[in-house]
Enzyme design. Sequence first.
Site, mmCIF file in Angstrom:
data_model
loop_
_atom_site.group_PDB
_atom_site.id
_atom_site.type_symbol
_atom_site.label_atom_id
_atom_site.label_comp_id
_atom_site.label_asym_id
_atom_site.label_seq_id
_atom_site.Cartn_x
_atom_site.Cartn_y
_atom_site.Cartn_z
ATOM 1 N N GLU A 172 42.102 -28.395 -2.341
ATOM 2 C CA GLU A 172 43.094 -29.346 -2.850
ATOM 3 C C GLU A 172 44.119 -28.686 -3.765
ATOM 4 O O GLU A 172 45.145 -29.284 -4.074
ATOM 5 C CB GLU A 172 42.392 -30.505 -3.570
ATOM 6 C CG GLU A 172 41.841 -30.198 -4.942
ATOM 7 C CD GLU A 172 40.511 -29.452 -4.977
ATOM 8 O OE1 GLU A 172 39.953 -29.302 -6.082
ATOM 9 O OE2 GLU A 172 40.023 -29.014 -3.911
ATOM 10 N N ILE B 30 37.296 -21.186 -8.686
ATOM 11 C CA ILE B 30 37.307 -21.403 -10.133
ATOM 12 C C ILE B 30 35.865 -21.675 -10.580
ATOM 13 O O ILE B 30 35.306 -22.717 -10.246
ATOM 14 C CB ILE B 30 38.211 -22.595 -10.519
ATOM 15 C CG1 ILE B 30 39.635 -22.380 -10.006
ATOM 16 C CG2 ILE B 30 38.180 -22.815 -12.034
ATOM 17 C CD1 ILE B 30 40.534 -23.598 -10.159
ATOM 18 N N ARG B 31 35.266 -20.703 -11.281
ATOM 19 C CA ARG B 31 33.846 -20.826 -11.674
ATOM 20 C C ARG B 31 33.016 -21.292 -10.488
ATOM 21 O O ARG B 31 32.142 -22.147 -10.601
ATOM 22 C CB ARG B 31 33.684 -21.808 -12.835
ATOM 23 C CG ARG B 31 34.245 -21.321 -14.136
ATOM 24 C CD ARG B 31 34.081 -22.329 -15.273
ATOM 25 N NE ARG B 31 32.725 -22.850 -15.345
ATOM 26 C CZ ARG B 31 32.424 -24.093 -15.690
ATOM 27 N NH1 ARG B 31 33.361 -24.949 -15.992
ATOM 28 N NH2 ARG B 31 31.176 -24.491 -15.745
ATOM 29 N N ARG C 217 25.107 -21.667 -9.217
ATOM 30 C CA ARG C 217 26.283 -22.011 -10.041
ATOM 31 C C ARG C 217 27.042 -20.760 -10.482
ATOM 32 O O ARG C 217 26.459 -19.697 -10.653
ATOM 33 C CB ARG C 217 25.841 -22.721 -11.319
ATOM 34 C CG ARG C 217 25.224 -24.053 -11.153
ATOM 35 C CD ARG C 217 24.756 -24.533 -12.538
ATOM 36 N NE ARG C 217 24.151 -25.819 -12.467
ATOM 37 C CZ ARG C 217 24.818 -26.971 -12.426
ATOM 38 N NH1 ARG C 217 26.123 -26.975 -12.446
ATOM 39 N NH2 ARG C 217 24.170 -28.112 -12.372
ATOM 40 N N GLY D 96 35.046 -29.842 -10.419
ATOM 41 C CA GLY D 96 35.055 -30.279 -11.818
ATOM 42 C C GLY D 96 33.829 -29.668 -12.456
ATOM 43 O O GLY D 96 33.569 -28.484 -12.298
ATOM 44 N N GLU D 97 33.022 -30.480 -13.106
ATOM 45 C CA GLU D 97 31.785 -30.009 -13.717
ATOM 46 C C GLU D 97 30.649 -30.806 -13.078
ATOM 47 O O GLU D 97 30.556 -32.010 -13.268
ATOM 48 C CB GLU D 97 31.846 -30.213 -15.230
ATOM 49 C CG GLU D 97 31.031 -29.211 -16.012
ATOM 50 C CD GLU D 97 29.532 -29.321 -15.744
ATOM 51 O OE1 GLU D 97 28.928 -28.340 -15.297
ATOM 52 O OE2 GLU D 97 28.981 -30.415 -15.965
ATOM 53 N N SER D 98 29.806 -30.130 -12.311
ATOM 54 C CA SER D 98 28.805 -30.829 -11.495
ATOM 55 C C SER D 98 27.837 -31.665 -12.318
ATOM 56 O O SER D 98 27.462 -32.770 -11.897
ATOM 57 C CB SER D 98 28.038 -29.841 -10.617
ATOM 58 O OG SER D 98 27.340 -28.911 -11.411
ATOM 59 N N HIS E 21 38.409 -24.619 -3.897
ATOM 60 C CA HIS E 21 39.226 -25.825 -4.069
ATOM 61 C C HIS E 21 40.379 -25.869 -3.060
ATOM 62 O O HIS E 21 41.471 -25.390 -3.363
ATOM 63 C CB HIS E 21 39.833 -25.833 -5.473
ATOM 64 C CG HIS E 21 38.856 -26.010 -6.574
ATOM 65 N ND1 HIS E 21 38.569 -27.231 -7.124
ATOM 66 C CD2 HIS E 21 38.092 -25.110 -7.241
ATOM 67 C CE1 HIS E 21 37.675 -27.079 -8.093
ATOM 68 N NE2 HIS E 21 37.375 -25.811 -8.172
ATOM 69 N N CYS F 137 33.515 -27.241 -4.465
ATOM 70 C CA CYS F 137 33.107 -26.550 -5.689
ATOM 71 C C CYS F 137 31.971 -27.316 -6.372
ATOM 72 O O CYS F 137 30.853 -27.308 -5.867
ATOM 73 C CB CYS F 137 34.306 -26.313 -6.599
ATOM 74 S SG CYS F 137 33.976 -25.089 -7.898
#
Length: 193
Positions: free
Chosen positions: A172, A134-135, A105, A46-48, A170, A78
Amino acid sequence: MKIAVIAVQGAFREHIAALKSLGAEAHEAKWARDLEGADGVIIPGGESTAIGKLMREYDMLEPVRELARAGKPIYGTCAGMIVLAKRIEGEDTTHLGLMDVTVRRNSFGRQRESFEAEIDIPAIGAPPFPAVFIRAPHIVSVGEGVEVLATYEDRIVAVRQGNLLATSFHPELTDDYRLHQYFLNMAQAPVAH
């Protein structure tokens, strides 16, 4: 096997589905009380910064640290890897600060540069794992006691330190649940600190 998946932000539903398909009991953890009795914890992608901030706001950081100290496995994917890290390149603060790694990051580029790659992870066996980046961050350096499980283009993308597991990608978001099974196996044989 009762696994709590941090559900304050990110891809938590996909982790829960993967764990349930392997026969584990998995539930959303939105509050500290949701971590009680957990045999393991997954911190999703997600967004850390958002995940760390919300875990702090909801008083979840110390309960996760306590579970880690008790030998329960903690798996960060991630952004979750960044939340686990003791050091984040270019930043003075961390979130959980449990894993003796330094992370960078967005190492593989922005959202539009997301990709999937087949990577070898000997700990889970053949064939190569379909890793979705993803990023994605990567691990710049590891401390003593951190085992490198996989690299991609000479960058560390999967590690284990005792009861802590982290991947840049990821798992998942694939139909390959070998890393989730590896994590569940860790939960069956916890190691106290």
